[in-house]
Design a protein around this motif. Sequence first.
Motif, PDB file in Angstrom:
ATOM      1  N   SER A 103      66.596  28.659  62.270  1.00 23.53           N
ATOM      2  CA  SER A 103      66.112  27.785  61.201  1.00 23.53           C
ATOM      3  C   SER A 103      64.608  27.979  61.030  1.00 23.53           C
ATOM      4  O   SER A 103      63.912  28.443  61.932  1.00 23.53           O
ATOM      5  N   LEU A 104      64.138  27.616  59.857  1.00 17.05           N
ATOM      6  CA  LEU A 104      62.736  27.779  59.487  1.00 17.05           C
ATOM      7  C   LEU A 104      62.170  26.401  59.164  1.00 17.05           C
ATOM      8  O   LEU A 104      62.842  25.594  58.522  1.00 17.05           O
ATOM      9  N   PHE A 105      60.942  26.128  59.593  1.00 20.86           N
ATOM     10  CA  PHE A 105      60.353  24.838  59.235  1.00 20.86           C
ATOM     11  C   PHE A 105      58.864  24.972  58.938  1.00 20.86           C
ATOM     12  O   PHE A 105      58.197  25.891  59.384  1.00 20.86           O
ATOM     13  N   LEU A 106      58.376  24.054  58.112  1.00 18.43           N
ATOM     14  CA  LEU A 106      57.010  23.958  57.603  1.00 18.43           C
ATOM     15  C   LEU A 106      56.707  24.957  56.485  1.00 18.43           C
ATOM     16  O   LEU A 106      55.591  25.010  55.980  1.00 18.43           O
ATOM     17  N   GLU A 107      57.715  25.743  56.064  1.00 15.98           N
ATOM     18  CA  GLU A 107      57.439  26.763  55.043  1.00 15.98           C
ATOM     19  C   GLU A 107      57.124  26.159  53.683  1.00 15.98           C
ATOM     20  O   GLU A 107      56.312  26.714  52.917  1.00 15.98           O
ATOM     21  N   GLU A 108      57.731  25.015  53.344  1.00 13.64           N
ATOM     22  CA  GLU A 108      57.502  24.437  52.014  1.00 13.64           C
ATOM     23  C   GLU A 108      56.075  23.937  51.852  1.00 13.64           C
ATOM     24  O   GLU A 108      55.435  24.149  50.813  1.00 13.64           O
ATOM     25  N   CYS A 109      55.543  23.286  52.891  1.00 10.69           N
ATOM     26  CA  CYS A 109      54.168  22.788  52.823  1.00 10.69           C
ATOM     27  C   CYS A 109      53.168  23.935  52.882  1.00 10.69           C
ATOM     28  O   CYS A 109      52.132  23.910  52.213  1.00 10.69           O
ATOM     29  N   LEU A 110      53.480  24.934  53.671  1.00 15.67           N
ATOM     30  CA  LEU A 110      52.608  26.102  53.782  1.00 15.67           C
ATOM     31  C   LEU A 110      52.463  26.833  52.453  1.00 15.67           C
ATOM     32  O   LEU A 110      51.361  27.143  52.016  1.00 15.67           O
ATOM     33  N   LEU A 111      53.584  27.088  51.782  1.00 16.50           N
ATOM     34  CA  LEU A 111      53.571  27.897  50.563  1.00 16.50           C
ATOM     35  C   LEU A 111      52.862  27.207  49.400  1.00 16.50           C
ATOM     36  O   LEU A 111      52.234  27.862  48.567  1.00 16.50           O
ATOM     37  N   PHE A 112      52.956  25.871  49.355  1.00 23.43           N
ATOM     38  CA  PHE A 112      52.413  25.150  48.204  1.00 23.43           C
ATOM     39  C   PHE A 112      51.217  24.272  48.557  1.00 23.43           C
ATOM     40  O   PHE A 112      50.830  23.392  47.784  1.00 23.43           O
ATOM     41  N   ASP A 113      50.645  24.517  49.746  1.00 24.54           N
ATOM     42  CA  ASP A 113      49.433  23.804  50.179  1.00 24.54           C
ATOM     43  C   ASP A 113      49.594  22.291  50.078  1.00 24.54           C
ATOM     44  O   ASP A 113      48.721  21.574  49.555  1.00 24.54           O
ATOM     45  N   LYS A 114      50.725  21.811  50.595  1.00 24.88           N
ATOM     46  CA  LYS A 114      51.001  20.378  50.591  1.00 24.88           C
ATOM     47  C   LYS A 114      50.832  19.805  52.005  1.00 24.88           C
ATOM     48  O   LYS A 114      51.296  20.406  52.972  1.00 24.88           O
ATOM     49  N   PRO A 115      50.195  18.655  52.134  1.00 28.29           N
ATOM     50  CA  PRO A 115      50.120  18.028  53.461  1.00 28.29           C
ATOM     51  C   PRO A 115      51.503  17.597  53.922  1.00 28.29           C
ATOM     52  O   PRO A 115      52.296  17.087  53.126  1.00 28.29           O
ATOM     53  N   CYS A 116      51.796  17.821  55.178  1.00 26.22           N
ATOM     54  CA  CYS A 116      53.137  17.503  55.692  1.00 26.22           C
ATOM     55  C   CYS A 116      53.240  16.017  56.022  1.00 26.22           C
ATOM     56  O   CYS A 116      52.442  15.504  56.816  1.00 26.22           O
ATOM     57  N   PRO A 117      54.224  15.310  55.441  1.00 29.37           N
ATOM     58  CA  PRO A 117      54.322  13.864  55.644  1.00 29.37           C
ATOM     59  C   PRO A 117      55.120  13.469  56.884  1.00 29.37           C
ATOM     60  O   PRO A 117      55.246  12.289  57.186  1.00 29.37           O
ATOM     61  N   ILE A 118      55.703  14.444  57.574  1.00 29.36           N
ATOM     62  CA  ILE A 118      56.533  14.165  58.744  1.00 29.36           C
ATOM     63  C   ILE A 118      56.120  15.084  59.887  1.00 29.36           C
ATOM     64  O   ILE A 118      55.353  16.037  59.703  1.00 29.36           O
ATOM     65  N   LEU A 119      56.630  14.792  61.076  1.00 29.29           N
ATOM     66  CA  LEU A 119      56.259  15.541  62.275  1.00 29.29           C
ATOM     67  C   LEU A 119      57.420  16.404  62.757  1.00 29.29           C
ATOM     68  O   LEU A 119      58.593  16.061  62.579  1.00 29.29           O
ATOM     69  N   PHE A 120      57.071  17.506  63.395  1.00 29.38           N
ATOM     70  CA  PHE A 120      58.037  18.378  64.053  1.00 29.38           C
ATOM     71  C   PHE A 120      57.620  18.523  65.513  1.00 29.38           C
ATOM     72  O   PHE A 120      56.439  18.757  65.797  1.00 29.38           O
ATOM     73  N   LYS A 121      58.574  18.383  66.423  1.00 28.26           N
ATOM     74  CA  LYS A 121      58.251  18.625  67.824  1.00 28.26           C
ATOM     75  C   LYS A 121      59.460  19.222  68.534  1.00 28.26           C
ATOM     76  O   LYS A 121      60.602  19.088  68.083  1.00 28.26           O
ATOM     77  N   THR A 122      59.195  19.886  69.641  1.00 27.03           N
ATOM     78  CA  THR A 122      60.260  20.513  70.418  1.00 27.03           C
ATOM     79  C   THR A 122      61.032  19.445  71.192  1.00 27.03           C
ATOM     80  O   THR A 122      60.444  18.636  71.896  1.00 27.03           O
ATOM     81  N   ALA A 123      62.353  19.458  71.031  1.00 26.13           N
ATOM     82  CA  ALA A 123      63.196  18.535  71.790  1.00 26.13           C
ATOM     83  C   ALA A 123      63.493  19.087  73.173  1.00 26.13           C
ATOM     84  O   ALA A 123      63.729  18.329  74.125  1.00 26.13           O
ATOM     85  N   VAL A 124      63.510  20.410  73.293  1.00 24.41           N
ATOM     86  CA  VAL A 124      63.742  21.126  74.553  1.00 24.41           C
ATOM     87  C   VAL A 124      62.786  22.321  74.566  1.00 24.41           C
ATOM     88  O   VAL A 124      62.198  22.653  73.533  1.00 24.41           O
ATOM     89  N   PRO A 125      62.594  22.984  75.705  1.00 25.61           N
ATOM     90  CA  PRO A 125      61.778  24.201  75.688  1.00 25.61           C
ATOM     91  C   PRO A 125      62.314  25.181  74.648  1.00 25.61           C
ATOM     92  O   PRO A 125      63.520  25.426  74.580  1.00 25.61           O
TER      93      PRO A 125
END
Length: 243
Positions: free
Chosen positions: A88-110
């Motif tokens: 899966s891919l994440f943060l690509e939408e905010c990256l491509l359109f220079d939008k601040p990310c309104p939510i957080l992503f974190k690792t649930a496991v290593p």
Amino acid sequence: MNSRGKKEIEYGKPKEEEESFYHLLYLPRGIDRLEQLGEVEYIPAGQEMNKLGEIPQCCYLVKSGRIICYEFTYNGEQRIYNFMEPNSLFLEECLLFDKPCPILFKTAVPSELVRIDKCDLKRAFKHDIDIVMDVCESLATKFLSSMDLIRFGKQQSAAWKICKLLQIFIEHYGVAYDGKVLIQEKISQQMVADLLGMNRVTVTRKFKELKDIGLLEQINSYYCIRSSCQLQEHMDFIQDEGL
């Protein structure tokens, strides 16, 4: 955990109208192409991958592990929106359109992630239409999943939604075990409550109801379903009863 009788199961594809409901997001195409654009990073469990409200300068491809997408509500409760599974891919939408990310992503496991910088992704867009389509598929999957989440969330009862989530866990983590289906992933009732936006008391009550009718049990901290077919029959009964 005793693995007697353990065997991988092939589960049928969910109904087309339900296939993205509470989806554990992954990207079925283009992984090799995207992986070549970045560098591999090994991230420990519990590490946040972005800062709230900032425009990311990179996105990530999940090679192994799991990422949770979440936020904290005004009253301090954690609300989980999705699990980002391998491929899966994440943060690509905010990256491509220079939008601040309104939510957080974190690792649930290593987790093993491929970090893809903005300039490398945009450069690849100019030369490879397949990479463009890979990213578009990721965006479309998220959009459709969100729409189905809203649609089914308004139409179905709490009991049905919990059963549907169990179905999805079966699809991704289910193995045969003593004539039943073992979900080979530790699932807490709090996690289910966070995923579904429910009160934990409601989830606890619905889990007890499933146990009382013999459809659900717990074996060495893992949940076990009597059968995927009987779970579907119970969901159909709940749905018909609500009409």
